[in-house]
Design an enzyme around this catalytic site. Structure first.
Site, mmCIF file in Angstrom:
data_model
loop_
_atom_site.group_PDB
_atom_site.id
_atom_site.type_symbol
_atom_site.label_atom_id
_atom_site.label_comp_id
_atom_site.label_asym_id
_atom_site.label_seq_id
_atom_site.Cartn_x
_atom_site.Cartn_y
_atom_site.Cartn_z
ATOM 1 N NE ARG A 89 -0.167 0.130 4.454
ATOM 2 C CZ ARG A 89 -1.026 0.179 6.048
ATOM 3 N NH1 ARG A 89 -1.975 0.932 6.224
ATOM 4 N NH2 ARG A 89 -0.657 0.094 6.996
ATOM 5 C CE LYS A 109 2.141 3.092 6.819
ATOM 6 N NZ LYS A 109 2.722 2.744 7.578
ATOM 7 N N GLY A 122 -4.845 -1.868 -0.140
ATOM 8 C CA GLY A 122 -4.025 -1.048 -0.319
ATOM 9 C C GLY A 122 -3.736 0.571 -0.247
ATOM 10 N NE ARG A 172 7.991 5.381 5.510
ATOM 11 C CZ ARG A 172 6.746 4.320 5.937
ATOM 12 N NH1 ARG A 172 6.606 4.028 6.753
ATOM 13 N NH2 ARG A 172 7.146 2.825 4.820
ATOM 14 C CG ASP A 248 7.816 -6.978 7.217
ATOM 15 O OD1 ASP A 248 7.689 -8.117 8.625
ATOM 16 O OD2 ASP A 248 6.615 -6.329 7.060
ATOM 17 C CG ASP A 258 6.057 0.310 8.595
ATOM 18 O OD1 ASP A 258 5.318 1.318 8.023
ATOM 19 O OD2 ASP A 258 6.460 -1.023 7.335
HETATM 20 P P1 AMP Z 1 2.711 -3.652 8.184
HETATM 21 O O1 AMP Z 1 1.575 -4.092 9.281
HETATM 22 O O2 AMP Z 1 2.042 -1.912 7.724
HETATM 23 O O3 AMP Z 1 3.970 -3.263 8.632
HETATM 24 O O4 AMP Z 1 2.428 -3.889 6.902
HETATM 25 C C1 AMP Z 1 2.870 -5.527 6.167
HETATM 26 C C2 AMP Z 1 2.565 -5.818 5.041
HETATM 27 O O5 AMP Z 1 1.052 -6.387 5.018
HETATM 28 C C3 AMP Z 1 3.066 -4.925 4.040
HETATM 29 O O6 AMP Z 1 3.364 -5.628 3.210
HETATM 30 C C4 AMP Z 1 1.738 -3.832 3.843
HETATM 31 O O7 AMP Z 1 2.434 -3.075 2.520
HETATM 32 C C5 AMP Z 1 0.630 -5.055 3.724
HETATM 33 N N1 AMP Z 1 -0.377 -4.481 4.251
HETATM 34 C C6 AMP Z 1 -0.684 -3.441 4.828
HETATM 35 N N2 AMP Z 1 -1.932 -2.981 5.242
HETATM 36 C C7 AMP Z 1 -2.577 -3.131 3.515
HETATM 37 C C8 AMP Z 1 -3.784 -2.583 3.694
HETATM 38 N N3 AMP Z 1 -4.045 -2.530 3.618
HETATM 39 N N4 AMP Z 1 -3.494 -3.210 2.022
HETATM 40 C C9 AMP Z 1 -2.674 -3.757 1.006
HETATM 41 N N5 AMP Z 1 -1.842 -3.989 1.655
HETATM 42 C C10 AMP Z 1 -1.266 -3.755 3.068
HETATM 43 MG MG MG Z 2 5.452 -1.962 7.515
#
Ligand code: AMP
Ligand code: MG
Length: 477
Positions: A89, A109, A122, A172, A248, A258
């Site tokens: 996203r 983001k 996304g 960001r 990640d 993040d």
């Molecule tokens: P995060 O928990 O934000 O660190 O995200 C972990 C993974 O999930 C990463 O690959 C993000 O890009 C993906 N992700 C989190 N929220 C979304 C969303 N709403 N749509 C698509 N991908 C997401």
């Molecule tokens: Mg992340």
């Protein structure tokens, strides 16, 4: 709007990222802007407020020189390996070289779906966007390495989380969006030539002094581990819990990165779990230093084709040494002790046990203790348990031979008066959701000077009211 693009990461090619356009945020508005971050990329405020900037940053237009890409990565999430994550996203809109020659990533983001979205929408919601905006700037001004936040863009696109919310975008800025998981991706997919290519890129751009080193990748690992250890030492000293220390979400620059369900320590509790979704408490406050090491070992494993087997072990010792060096120094400074002595660690640990046993507000305790050489008023009736500790402290402090005035000055410079309590963020978010972003702006200004007395902002330094103590912050964002 003129930005001096130099898209080094996109130039690595399509194994490292996917070139793509954002899905424009409908009815986008520049809701909050952070002038200090604008300076980092030589952007003046008029430019940032222009229609052109809004169109670019909200994904409606690609300006000359920008090359948006979704970055590829994987990572260990809550201890288990997820083979394919990537920017689901977010998009790296481009990299800008500023007048000092420094390269900054501009990342949106909430940019819409990408090949890495795994069925999710996304988008990012306004609430989580504001939380990252405020926290990253608050940490920066506490002196903790972190990504930065340029602006929040609001939109009227509905998105579904636990309830219906609105999409938003966060811009960001960071010198790098490469994560531990970026290396893990190439290691676990057996693309070891590309693993090396990524390592060479990181050394070239971020650690140029290692270029000529006979063991550049081993040294890179040690450098990343040392930085990570020191960052986490700062988290522990200031009472910051990250909440989702998956690999990640670990920046190769050792920066806080993040922001999700983070939290600042209020009533001291070493087992504090800020992430409501973290059932096992993997990322509890007191586990962060070890998790940081676990993550560095995961990185070492991913780099194993490039480094000697002994380096992992060496890294473990290096991480621990860097962590304790920094942590012990910060904690003794918090107590106004300038020259660390052997027994100081015991003094710190005894105090932390007392604070935990009596559930004392961490920030307020240290701030009040900075102001006067006496037990803080925040202790209320808990004082008797603290008196013995205070006697020991006083005897130790007297060896410093400092004036009380100097003590106050030193301690106020390390013990913040203002921290981003969840309830403060929550108030600002609720107002923002009703279209009023002034409280977000106010908090941003407040946390620019967390160590200064700001008398008109005294309310923001008080203990958290009862309603604000049990806010549940989950992974949903
Ligand atoms: P995060 O928990 O934000 O660190 O995200 C972990 C993974 O999930 C990463 O690959 C993000 O890009 C993906 N992700 C989190 N929220 C979304 C969303 N709403 N749509 C698509 N991908 C997401
Ligand atoms: Mg992340």
């Amino acid at each position: 709007m003129k930005l001096n693009f130099d898209n080094q990461f996109a130039a690595l090619g399509d194994k490292f990222s996917v070139s793509m356009k954002a899905r424009p945020l409908p009815n986008a508005h520049m809701a909050c802007i952070n002038p200090l971050a604008a300076e980092l990329i030589d952007l003046n405020l008029d430019d940032l407020k222009s229609d052109k900037a809004l169109k670019f940053l909200s994904g409606h237009e690609i300006i000359a020189g920008a090359e948006p890409v979704a970055m590829v990565y994987s990572g260990h999430q809550f201890g288990g390996y997820s083979p394919r994550l990537g920017d689901g996203r977010g998009l790296l809109l481009g990299q800008v070289r500023n007048k000092h020659g420094k390269l900054w990533d501009i990342h949106l983001k909430g940019a819409g779906q990408t090949p890495f979205s795994r069925g999710a929408d996304g988008r990012a919601v306004l609430r989580s966007t504001i939380r990252e905006y405020l926290a990253s700037e608050a940490l920066h001004h506490l002196g903790i390495p972190t990504s930065r936040a340029l602006c929040v863009i609001s939109s009227d696109e509905p998105v579904m989380r636990e309830s219906l919310e609105r999409a938003a975008g966060l811009i960001r800025l960071s010198e790098s969006h490469i994560r531990f998981g970026s290396f893990e991706y190439f290691y676990y997919t057996n693309q070891h030539d590309d693993l090396k290519k990524l390592a060479d890129y990181v050394i070239d751009i971020h650690f140029p002094s290692l270029r000529g080193d006979p063991e550049p990748y081993d040294m890179m690992l040690l450098e990343i581990a040392g930085r990570t250890a020191q960052m986490i030492a700062q988290w522990q000293a200031y009472g910051f819990a990250h909440g989702v220390m998956n690999t990640d979400n670990m920046s190769i620059l050792g920066q806080t990165f993040d922001y999700g369900p983070y939290g600042f320590m209020e009533n001291f509790d070493p087992t504090y779990i800020c992430n409501h979704s973290d059932d096992m408490g993997r990322y509890a406050f007191n586990k962060q230093p070890n998790i940081g090491l676990w993550n560095c070992l995961a990185l070492a494993h991913a780099l194993s084709p490039l480094i000697s087997p002994a380096t992992s072990e060496l890294m473990r010792g290096h991480y621990q040494a860097k962590y304790f060096e920094r942590y012990n120094k910060l904690m003794t400074q918090k107590l106004g002790l300038l020259k660390s002595r052997k027994k100081d660690a015991a003094l710190v640990n005894e105090l932390l046990s007392l604070l935990a046993n009596h559930k004392i507000d961490y920030t307020i305790f240290f701030r009040e203790f900075s102001d006067h050489l006496a037990l803080p008023l925040i202790l209320k009736e808990a004082t008797s348990a603290f008196e013995q500790w205070f006697c020991n402290y006083k005897a130790r402090w007297e060896k410093e031979k400092l004036s009380l005035k100097q003590r106050r000055k030193n301690m106020q410079a390390i013990n913040p008066k203002y921290i981003l309590r969840n309830y403060l963020a929550q108030n600002a978010i609720e107002q923002a959701e009703n279209g009023d972003f002034s409280e977000v702006d106010k908090l941003l200004r407040l946390f620019k000077k967390p160590f200064d007395d700001q008398p008109e902002m005294d309310n923001y330094a008080h203990e958290t009211p009862d309603w604000g103590r049990h806010l549940e912050i989950s992974c949903s964002s």
